[in-house]
Design a protein around this motif. Structure first.
Motif, PDB file in Angstrom:
ATOM      1  N   ARG A  88      23.559 -38.000 -24.330  1.00 16.61           N
ATOM      2  CA  ARG A  88      24.135 -37.409 -23.122  1.00 16.61           C
ATOM      3  C   ARG A  88      24.977 -36.196 -23.506  1.00 16.61           C
ATOM      4  O   ARG A  88      25.739 -36.242 -24.470  1.00 16.61           O
ATOM      5  N   ILE A  89      24.837 -35.117 -22.746  1.00 18.40           N
ATOM      6  CA  ILE A  89      25.581 -33.888 -22.993  1.00 18.40           C
ATOM      7  C   ILE A  89      26.503 -33.646 -21.795  1.00 18.40           C
ATOM      8  O   ILE A  89      26.032 -33.551 -20.667  1.00 18.40           O
ATOM      9  N   TYR A  90      27.796 -33.537 -22.069  1.00 20.29           N
ATOM     10  CA  TYR A  90      28.790 -33.322 -21.023  1.00 20.29           C
ATOM     11  C   TYR A  90      29.461 -31.972 -21.225  1.00 20.29           C
ATOM     12  O   TYR A  90      29.509 -31.449 -22.337  1.00 20.29           O
ATOM     13  N   SER A  91      29.987 -31.422 -20.140  1.00 16.66           N
ATOM     14  CA  SER A  91      30.662 -30.137 -20.218  1.00 16.66           C
ATOM     15  C   SER A  91      31.818 -30.101 -19.225  1.00 16.66           C
ATOM     16  O   SER A  91      31.708 -30.628 -18.117  1.00 16.66           O
ATOM     17  N   MET A  92      32.899 -29.454 -19.646  1.00 15.41           N
ATOM     18  CA  MET A  92      34.009 -29.218 -18.732  1.00 15.41           C
ATOM     19  C   MET A  92      33.643 -28.046 -17.825  1.00 15.41           C
ATOM     20  O   MET A  92      32.744 -27.263 -18.138  1.00 15.41           O
ATOM     21  N   SER A  93      34.354 -27.902 -16.733  1.00  7.65           N
ATOM     22  CA  SER A  93      33.991 -26.877 -15.750  1.00  7.65           C
ATOM     23  C   SER A  93      34.066 -25.463 -16.325  1.00  7.65           C
ATOM     24  O   SER A  93      33.263 -24.608 -15.970  1.00  7.65           O
ATOM     25  N   LYS A  94      34.996 -25.221 -17.215  1.00  9.08           N
ATOM     26  CA  LYS A  94      35.138 -23.873 -17.773  1.00  9.08           C
ATOM     27  C   LYS A  94      34.140 -23.584 -18.886  1.00  9.08           C
ATOM     28  O   LYS A  94      33.974 -22.439 -19.284  1.00  9.08           O
ATOM     29  N   LYS A  95      33.472 -24.617 -19.387  1.00  9.26           N
ATOM     30  CA  LYS A  95      32.524 -24.424 -20.485  1.00  9.26           C
ATOM     31  C   LYS A  95      31.076 -24.667 -20.066  1.00  9.26           C
ATOM     32  O   LYS A  95      30.210 -24.813 -20.919  1.00  9.26           O
ATOM     33  N   ILE A  96      30.809 -24.692 -18.767  1.00 12.09           N
ATOM     34  CA  ILE A  96      29.428 -24.845 -18.294  1.00 12.09           C
ATOM     35  C   ILE A  96      28.676 -23.565 -18.645  1.00 12.09           C
ATOM     36  O   ILE A  96      29.129 -22.470 -18.315  1.00 12.09           O
ATOM     37  N   PRO A  97      27.547 -23.672 -19.329  1.00 15.06           N
ATOM     38  CA  PRO A  97      26.839 -22.458 -19.759  1.00 15.06           C
ATOM     39  C   PRO A  97      26.241 -21.684 -18.586  1.00 15.06           C
ATOM     40  O   PRO A  97      25.911 -22.255 -17.549  1.00 15.06           O
ATOM     41  N   ARG A  98      26.117 -20.376 -18.775  1.00 12.36           N
ATOM     42  CA  ARG A  98      25.445 -19.515 -17.802  1.00 12.36           C
ATOM     43  C   ARG A  98      24.054 -19.217 -18.349  1.00 12.36           C
ATOM     44  O   ARG A  98      23.916 -18.798 -19.493  1.00 12.36           O
ATOM     45  N   ILE A  99      23.048 -19.407 -17.531  1.00  8.11           N
ATOM     46  CA  ILE A  99      21.673 -19.200 -17.953  1.00  8.11           C
ATOM     47  C   ILE A  99      21.233 -17.802 -17.526  1.00  8.11           C
ATOM     48  O   ILE A  99      21.248 -17.476 -16.343  1.00  8.11           O
ATOM     49  N   LEU A 100      20.858 -16.988 -18.495  1.00 10.17           N
ATOM     50  CA  LEU A 100      20.423 -15.606 -18.276  1.00 10.17           C
ATOM     51  C   LEU A 100      21.436 -14.823 -17.441  1.00 10.17           C
ATOM     52  O   LEU A 100      21.079 -14.094 -16.522  1.00 10.17           O
ATOM     53  N   GLY A 101      22.694 -15.006 -17.748  1.00 12.62           N
ATOM     54  CA  GLY A 101      23.745 -14.273 -17.052  1.00 12.62           C
ATOM     55  C   GLY A 101      23.905 -14.654 -15.591  1.00 12.62           C
ATOM     56  O   GLY A 101      24.382 -13.865 -14.792  1.00 12.62           O
ATOM     57  N   GLY A 102      23.487 -15.855 -15.225  1.00 14.58           N
ATOM     58  CA  GLY A 102      23.636 -16.322 -13.852  1.00 14.58           C
ATOM     59  C   GLY A 102      22.354 -16.295 -13.045  1.00 14.58           C
ATOM     60  O   GLY A 102      22.342 -16.719 -11.894  1.00 14.58           O
ATOM     61  N   ILE A 103      21.259 -15.801 -13.623  1.00 10.43           N
ATOM     62  CA  ILE A 103      19.984 -15.791 -12.899  1.00 10.43           C
ATOM     63  C   ILE A 103      19.424 -17.206 -12.801  1.00 10.43           C
ATOM     64  O   ILE A 103      18.936 -17.627 -11.760  1.00 10.43           O
ATOM     65  N   GLY A 104      19.492 -17.951 -13.896  1.00  9.94           N
ATOM     66  CA  GLY A 104      19.030 -19.335 -13.896  1.00  9.94           C
ATOM     67  C   GLY A 104      20.132 -20.258 -13.417  1.00  9.94           C
ATOM     68  O   GLY A 104      21.262 -19.841 -13.170  1.00  9.94           O
ATOM     69  N   ILE A 105      19.786 -21.533 -13.280  1.00  6.83           N
ATOM     70  CA  ILE A 105      20.782 -22.507 -12.842  1.00  6.83           C
ATOM     71  C   ILE A 105      20.856 -23.662 -13.830  1.00  6.83           C
ATOM     72  O   ILE A 105      19.898 -23.957 -14.536  1.00  6.83           O
TER      73      ILE A 105
END
Length: 134
Positions: A88-105
């Motif tokens: 399982r991979i968890y992330s805090m709200s400030k460390k959620i990755p951006r996919i292609l600069g926000g194009i992906g989700i």
């Protein structure tokens, strides 16, 4: 041993997309319905219907295709499962990755339900990263 329903849904959509199919039928569950609603809202799917057959519910998805001279070109370029039953991979709200600069989700499972990365950042909550779609 349990089934990984998220992996099954992503694989069915990916395979149908690569094969150029317009419609796909997947088994329905609460988590798959929520993920499909997000994909519909974000514009990756054209239509979703709930279908009852032989005592089971299915979701019939209509994939979004763009017409070109060479044939249909698909909108969904890539689907990648991140969190798996064994890891399982968890992330805090400030460390959620951006996919292609926000194009992906990024689709996350949070305490507020299944959310996209943008919604989770706005609410300031983290969670389990289910998959990337771009």
């Amino acid at each position: 041993m349990g089934r990984d329903t998220i992996a099954e849904v992503l694989t069915v959509i990916r395979n149908a997309n690569m094969d150029g199919k317009k419609m796909v039928k997947i088994p329905s569950s609460n988590i798959t319905e929520n993920i499909i609603k997000l994909l519909l809202r974000e514009g990756f799917l054209e239509n979703v219907r709930k279908h009852y057959e032989n005592g089971n519910y299915f979701l019939v998805l209509t994939l979004r295709h763009q017409k070109t001279k060479k044939g249909p070109v698909t909108n969904i370029l890539n689907l990648k499962q991140i969190s798996r039953p064994g890891r399982r991979i968890y992330s805090m709200s400030k460390k959620i990755p951006r996919i292609l600069g926000g194009i992906g989700i990024v689709i996350l499972s949070t305490s507020h339900g299944i959310l996209t990365d943008r919604e989770a950042r706005l609410e300031g909550i983290g969670g389990e990263i289910l998959c990337y779609i771009w």
